[in-house]
Motif scaffolding. Structure first.
Motif, PDB file in Angstrom:
ATOM      1  N   UNK A 107      58.978 -83.481  51.509  1.00  0.00           N
ATOM      2  CA  UNK A 107      59.249 -84.852  51.071  1.00  0.00           C
ATOM      3  C   UNK A 107      59.871 -84.972  49.959  1.00  0.00           C
ATOM      4  N   UNK A 108      60.967 -85.720  49.813  1.00  0.00           N
ATOM      5  CA  UNK A 108      61.448 -85.873  48.258  1.00  0.00           C
ATOM      6  C   UNK A 108      61.696 -87.404  48.299  1.00  0.00           C
ATOM      7  N   UNK A 109      61.066 -88.071  47.199  1.00  0.00           N
ATOM      8  CA  UNK A 109      61.206 -89.113  46.846  1.00  0.00           C
ATOM      9  C   UNK A 109      61.513 -89.524  45.544  1.00  0.00           C
ATOM     10  N   UNK A 110      62.497 -90.599  45.483  1.00  0.00           N
ATOM     11  CA  UNK A 110      63.222 -90.901  44.129  1.00  0.00           C
ATOM     12  C   UNK A 110      63.267 -92.368  44.119  1.00  0.00           C
ATOM     13  N   UNK A 111      63.290 -93.125  42.825  1.00  0.00           N
ATOM     14  CA  UNK A 111      63.660 -94.344  42.581  1.00  0.00           C
ATOM     15  C   UNK A 111      64.147 -94.468  41.266  1.00  0.00           C
TER      16      UNK A 111
END
Length: 86
Positions: free
Chosen positions: A60-64
């Motif tokens: 899982x890759x999360x970015x904001x």
């Protein structure tokens, strides 16, 4: 021969669906973020994404905007990834 027809069968691996919530370190939900390159706009920080399970684990890759991206390999259990903190 030019009239010969060759048939092939392609089997694609099924992608499981996983869900969770993206929050800041102080526990506030992020409203705009990406998970595995899919963009989300949700006031509660909730998401659902397809992901391939390999050896019982998923990536899982999360970015904001304004946050450091997070990349984790998690155990795939019942589709619930829980809370992911940026």
């Amino acid at each position: 021969q030019a009239d010969r027809v060759t048939r092939s069968r392609v089997v694609l691996p099924r992608a499981e669906r996983f869900h969770g919530v993206v929050v800041t370190r102080d526990g506030k939900p992020l409203r705009r973020f990406t998970v595995n390159r899919l963009e989300f706009f949700d006031p509660s920080g909730r998401f659902e994404v397809p992901a391939r399970v390999r050896d019982g684990r998923i990536r899982i890759e999360v970015d904001a905007p304004g946050y450091e991206p997070v990349s984790e390999t998690l155990t795939a259990t019942q589709g619930d990834l829980g809370t992911l903190t940026l």
